[in-house]
Design a protein around this motif. Sequence first.
Motif, PDB file in Angstrom:
ATOM      1  N   PRO A   3      -8.770  -9.787 -10.556  1.00 11.49           N
ATOM      2  CA  PRO A   3      -7.418 -10.128 -10.100  1.00 11.49           C
ATOM      3  C   PRO A   3      -6.428 -10.241 -11.257  1.00 11.49           C
ATOM      4  CG  PRO A   3      -9.071 -11.586  -9.115  1.00 11.49           C
ATOM      5  CD  PRO A   3      -9.767 -10.813 -10.181  1.00 11.49           C
ATOM      6  N   GLY A   4      -5.179  -9.881 -10.966  1.00 18.71           N
ATOM      7  CA  GLY A   4      -4.094 -10.129 -11.898  1.00 18.71           C
ATOM      8  C   GLY A   4      -3.837  -9.080 -12.954  1.00 18.71           C
ATOM      9  N   VAL A   5      -4.461  -7.901 -12.852  1.00 18.71           N
ATOM     10  CA  VAL A   5      -4.247  -6.872 -13.873  1.00 18.71           C
ATOM     11  C   VAL A   5      -3.172  -5.856 -13.475  1.00 18.71           C
ATOM     12  CG1 VAL A   5      -6.556  -7.076 -14.874  1.00 18.71           C
ATOM     13  CG2 VAL A   5      -6.175  -5.487 -12.973  1.00 18.71           C
ATOM     14  N   GLY A   6      -2.590  -6.016 -12.300  1.00 17.50           N
ATOM     15  CA  GLY A   6      -1.449  -5.176 -11.933  1.00 17.50           C
ATOM     16  C   GLY A   6      -1.727  -4.088 -10.926  1.00 17.50           C
ATOM     17  N   LYS A   7      -2.767  -4.223 -10.122  1.00 22.84           N
ATOM     18  CA  LYS A   7      -3.097  -3.176  -9.154  1.00 22.84           C
ATOM     19  C   LYS A   7      -1.973  -2.995  -8.124  1.00 22.84           C
ATOM     20  CE  LYS A   7      -6.998  -5.215  -7.913  1.00 22.84           C
ATOM     21  NZ  LYS A   7      -7.070  -6.369  -8.856  1.00 22.84           N
ATOM     22  N   THR A   8      -1.507  -4.098  -7.569  1.00 19.53           N
ATOM     23  CA  THR A   8      -0.433  -4.044  -6.578  1.00 19.53           C
ATOM     24  C   THR A   8       0.863  -3.538  -7.204  1.00 19.53           C
ATOM     25  OG1 THR A   8      -1.436  -5.875  -5.354  1.00 19.53           O
ATOM     26  CG2 THR A   8       0.886  -5.391  -4.908  1.00 19.53           C
ATOM     27  N   THR A   9       1.161  -4.027  -8.401  1.00 16.11           N
ATOM     28  CA  THR A   9       2.384  -3.621  -9.105  1.00 16.11           C
ATOM     29  C   THR A   9       2.408  -2.126  -9.350  1.00 16.11           C
ATOM     30  OG1 THR A   9       2.509  -5.780 -10.185  1.00 16.11           O
ATOM     31  CG2 THR A   9       3.769  -3.985 -11.184  1.00 16.11           C
ATOM     32  N   LEU A  10       1.281  -1.568  -9.767  1.00 17.58           N
ATOM     33  CA  LEU A  10       1.197  -0.136 -10.047  1.00 17.58           C
ATOM     34  C   LEU A  10       1.498   0.684  -8.799  1.00 17.58           C
ATOM     35  CD1 LEU A  10       0.545   2.232 -11.898  1.00 17.58           C
ATOM     36  CD2 LEU A  10      -1.889   1.862 -11.424  1.00 17.58           C
ATOM     37  N   ALA A  11       0.936   0.276  -7.666  1.00 15.94           N
ATOM     38  CA  ALA A  11       1.182   1.010  -6.416  1.00 15.94           C
ATOM     39  C   ALA A  11       2.653   0.964  -6.026  1.00 15.94           C
ATOM     40  CB  ALA A  11       0.319   0.428  -5.295  1.00 15.94           C
ATOM     41  N   LEU A  12       3.291  -0.181  -6.196  1.00 18.37           N
ATOM     42  CA  LEU A  12       4.702  -0.321  -5.833  1.00 18.37           C
ATOM     43  C   LEU A  12       5.596   0.489  -6.769  1.00 18.37           C
ATOM     44  CD1 LEU A  12       6.845  -1.571  -4.061  1.00 18.37           C
ATOM     45  CD2 LEU A  12       6.752  -3.648  -5.454  1.00 18.37           C
ATOM     46  N   ILE A  13       5.295   0.486  -8.067  1.00 21.80           N
ATOM     47  CA  ILE A  13       6.068   1.277  -9.030  1.00 21.80           C
ATOM     48  C   ILE A  13       5.969   2.765  -8.691  1.00 21.80           C
ATOM     49  CG2 ILE A  13       6.196   2.017 -11.447  1.00 21.80           C
ATOM     50  CD1 ILE A  13       5.301  -0.798 -12.236  1.00 21.80           C
ATOM     51  N   LEU A  14       4.773   3.201  -8.335  1.00 22.41           N
ATOM     52  CA  LEU A  14       4.582   4.600  -7.967  1.00 22.41           C
ATOM     53  C   LEU A  14       5.430   4.970  -6.756  1.00 22.41           C
ATOM     54  CD1 LEU A  14       2.985   7.317  -8.191  1.00 22.41           C
ATOM     55  CD2 LEU A  14       1.349   6.314  -6.590  1.00 22.41           C
ATOM     56  N   ALA A  15       5.389   4.134  -5.712  1.00 19.84           N
ATOM     57  CA  ALA A  15       6.140   4.425  -4.488  1.00 19.84           C
ATOM     58  C   ALA A  15       7.638   4.511  -4.764  1.00 19.84           C
ATOM     59  CB  ALA A  15       5.856   3.364  -3.433  1.00 19.84           C
ATOM     60  N   LYS A  16       8.148   3.585  -5.576  1.00 18.54           N
ATOM     61  CA  LYS A  16       9.574   3.598  -5.904  1.00 18.54           C
ATOM     62  C   LYS A  16       9.934   4.813  -6.751  1.00 18.54           C
ATOM     63  CE  LYS A  16      10.746  -1.321  -5.633  1.00 18.54           C
ATOM     64  NZ  LYS A  16      12.031  -1.160  -4.941  1.00 18.54           N
ATOM     65  N   SER A  17       9.037   5.232  -7.626  1.00 13.34           N
ATOM     66  CA  SER A  17       9.322   6.343  -8.531  1.00 13.34           C
ATOM     67  C   SER A  17       9.408   7.675  -7.809  1.00 13.34           C
ATOM     68  CB  SER A  17       8.243   6.418  -9.630  1.00 13.34           C
ATOM     69  OG  SER A  17       8.270   5.266 -10.451  1.00 13.34           O
ATOM     70  N   ILE A  18       8.706   7.811  -6.693  1.00 15.60           N
ATOM     71  CA  ILE A  18       8.715   9.080  -5.973  1.00 15.60           C
ATOM     72  C   ILE A  18       9.586   9.014  -4.710  1.00 15.60           C
ATOM     73  CG2 ILE A  18       6.473   9.774  -6.867  1.00 15.60           C
ATOM     74  CD1 ILE A  18       5.186   8.917  -4.292  1.00 15.60           C
ATOM     75  N   GLY A  19      10.316   7.920  -4.548  1.00 14.97           N
ATOM     76  CA  GLY A  19      11.236   7.812  -3.429  1.00 14.97           C
ATOM     77  C   GLY A  19      10.575   7.835  -2.071  1.00 14.97           C
ATOM     78  N   CYS A  20       9.387   7.258  -1.975  1.00 19.70           N
ATOM     79  CA  CYS A  20       8.642   7.264  -0.718  1.00 19.70           C
ATOM     80  C   CYS A  20       8.599   5.872  -0.099  1.00 19.70           C
ATOM     81  CB  CYS A  20       7.205   7.753  -0.961  1.00 19.70           C
ATOM     82  SG  CYS A  20       7.075   9.518  -1.295  1.00 19.70           S
ATOM     83  N   SER A  21       8.385   5.836   1.199  1.00 25.49           N
ATOM     84  CA  SER A  21       8.252   4.557   1.884  1.00 25.49           C
ATOM     85  C   SER A  21       6.947   3.896   1.454  1.00 25.49           C
ATOM     86  CB  SER A  21       8.262   4.757   3.405  1.00 25.49           C
ATOM     87  OG  SER A  21       7.186   5.583   3.819  1.00 25.49           O
ATOM     88  N   PHE A  22       6.975   2.568   1.400  1.00 23.97           N
ATOM     89  CA  PHE A  22       5.830   1.811   0.898  1.00 23.97           C
ATOM     90  C   PHE A  22       5.420   0.765   1.921  1.00 23.97           C
ATOM     91  CE2 PHE A  22       4.197  -1.946  -1.409  1.00 23.97           C
ATOM     92  CZ  PHE A  22       3.100  -1.378  -2.050  1.00 23.97           C
ATOM     93  N   GLY A  23       4.128   0.728   2.202  1.00 23.84           N
ATOM     94  CA  GLY A  23       3.597  -0.281   3.108  1.00 23.84           C
ATOM     95  C   GLY A  23       2.413  -0.982   2.485  1.00 23.84           C
ATOM     96  N   ARG A  24       2.316  -2.259   2.747  1.00 23.31           N
ATOM     97  CA  ARG A  24       1.200  -3.039   2.196  1.00 23.31           C
ATOM     98  C   ARG A  24       0.549  -3.831   3.314  1.00 23.31           C
ATOM     99  NH1 ARG A  24       1.501  -7.927  -2.338  1.00 23.31           N
ATOM    100  NH2 ARG A  24      -0.658  -8.606  -2.115  1.00 23.31           N
ATOM    101  N   ILE A  25      -0.776  -3.786   3.337  1.00 26.32           N
ATOM    102  CA  ILE A  25      -1.511  -4.611   4.281  1.00 26.32           C
ATOM    103  C   ILE A  25      -2.551  -5.405   3.509  1.00 26.32           C
ATOM    104  CG2 ILE A  25      -3.056  -2.667   4.860  1.00 26.32           C
ATOM    105  CD1 ILE A  25      -3.286  -3.999   7.681  1.00 26.32           C
ATOM    106  N   GLN A  26      -2.496  -6.724   3.666  1.00 24.02           N
ATOM    107  CA  GLN A  26      -3.441  -7.614   2.995  1.00 24.02           C
ATOM    108  C   GLN A  26      -4.638  -7.804   3.908  1.00 24.02           C
ATOM    109  OE1 GLN A  26      -3.109  -9.144  -0.189  1.00 24.02           O
ATOM    110  NE2 GLN A  26      -5.277  -9.550   0.213  1.00 24.02           N
ATOM    111  N   PHE A  27      -5.762  -7.250   3.525  1.00 19.67           N
ATOM    112  CA  PHE A  27      -6.948  -7.327   4.378  1.00 19.67           C
ATOM    113  C   PHE A  27      -7.600  -8.701   4.269  1.00 19.67           C
ATOM    114  CE2 PHE A  27      -6.925  -2.601   4.111  1.00 19.67           C
ATOM    115  CZ  PHE A  27      -6.921  -2.348   5.466  1.00 19.67           C
ATOM    116  N   THR A  28      -7.920  -9.250   5.419  1.00 19.00           N
ATOM    117  CA  THR A  28      -8.637 -10.513   5.535  1.00 19.00           C
ATOM    118  C   THR A  28      -9.704 -10.337   6.618  1.00 19.00           C
ATOM    119  OG1 THR A  28      -7.041 -11.325   7.183  1.00 19.00           O
ATOM    120  CG2 THR A  28      -6.609 -11.877   4.866  1.00 19.00           C
ATOM    121  N   PRO A  29     -10.637 -11.280   6.740  1.00 15.29           N
ATOM    122  CA  PRO A  29     -11.688 -11.117   7.759  1.00 15.29           C
ATOM    123  C   PRO A  29     -11.167 -10.985   9.183  1.00 15.29           C
ATOM    124  CG  PRO A  29     -12.355 -12.765   6.153  1.00 15.29           C
ATOM    125  CD  PRO A  29     -10.933 -12.407   5.831  1.00 15.29           C
TER     126      PRO A  29
END
Length: 333
Positions: free
Chosen positions: A67-93
Amino acid sequence: MESPGEDDISLLRVFLSEGKEEIMSGYETAVKLRENINQFFVGKEDVVDNLLICLLAGGHVLLEDVPGVGKTTLALILAKSIGCSFGRIQFTPDTLPGDVTGVSVYHMNTGEFAYQDGAVMNQVLLADEINRTAPKTQASLLEAMAEGQVTVDGVVHELPKPFFVVATQNPIEFVGTYPLPEAQMDRFMMRLSIGYPDREQEMKMAEQFIKGKTVEQVKAVCLSEDMIAMQKEVSAVTVKEAVLGYMEDIVCLTRQEERFVLGASPRAMLSMARASQSRAFMQGRDYVKPDDVKAVAMQVLGHRLVLSSEAKIRREDKDKILKSLIVQAKIPV
């Protein structure tokens, strides 16, 4: 060692011949995209390169790290850089398949059911902590990742293009987790690990944070239409017969290795071929070299291989075994 299978080589020829047209026009855009992401995601150029290789190749990525090394941040930066829609789902049981694929909702005023979008109806989907949800919910992503569509109540819904899944999981947490089955691991083109930054990188990251350089400031350097065009250019990168044979040799070696109970699948071979094309494109070439194959083989094949019980007892290192097999394969001239 077996010679490359004719059926496998024929399959590769058909797979790689799709989209033959003028290529390399998007190379400069790919370079700008890489530079833009590296401005905000400091010190992990190799991870960014592999992420873009998967995106341009039309694959999906599994980010496995602490945790905390920037996995989520990297995905968001990528989405913004290519002008694409971004969705996030936090998986839980208790996350349900409908949360991923969408559901049919009954409207009393019309007396009809209408489809309500799920998280997959975004061009870049972050499936956060995918191993913390039940297998039934994990499986709801299979159709989307493999076919670019979802089926809800018998109705097929096409996903937006490009469609790119970035899934994350933390390897150190075992309580309350559901390890991904081999069939789902095989859907990911690459498994990447970001790792901790070194002293200089971490200090630079802290300086940017203090100065207020955040993800919100990321600007798009291209649009989704540009990304689709670049993916077509990647599919037109030339792959010679000898290089195809080199890929097949590596795949065959994993199937013959006694310490693996499960070797690389035909899908793995196709993924390695497309990833090699994508890396060549990122290098500014319109043809694949054996070096491209070697550069992507570990990331493409490593997560698809399963050690035998005896190898696990002896605490064999899967990555070391795979590296030795790649070295064994004869490099074409």
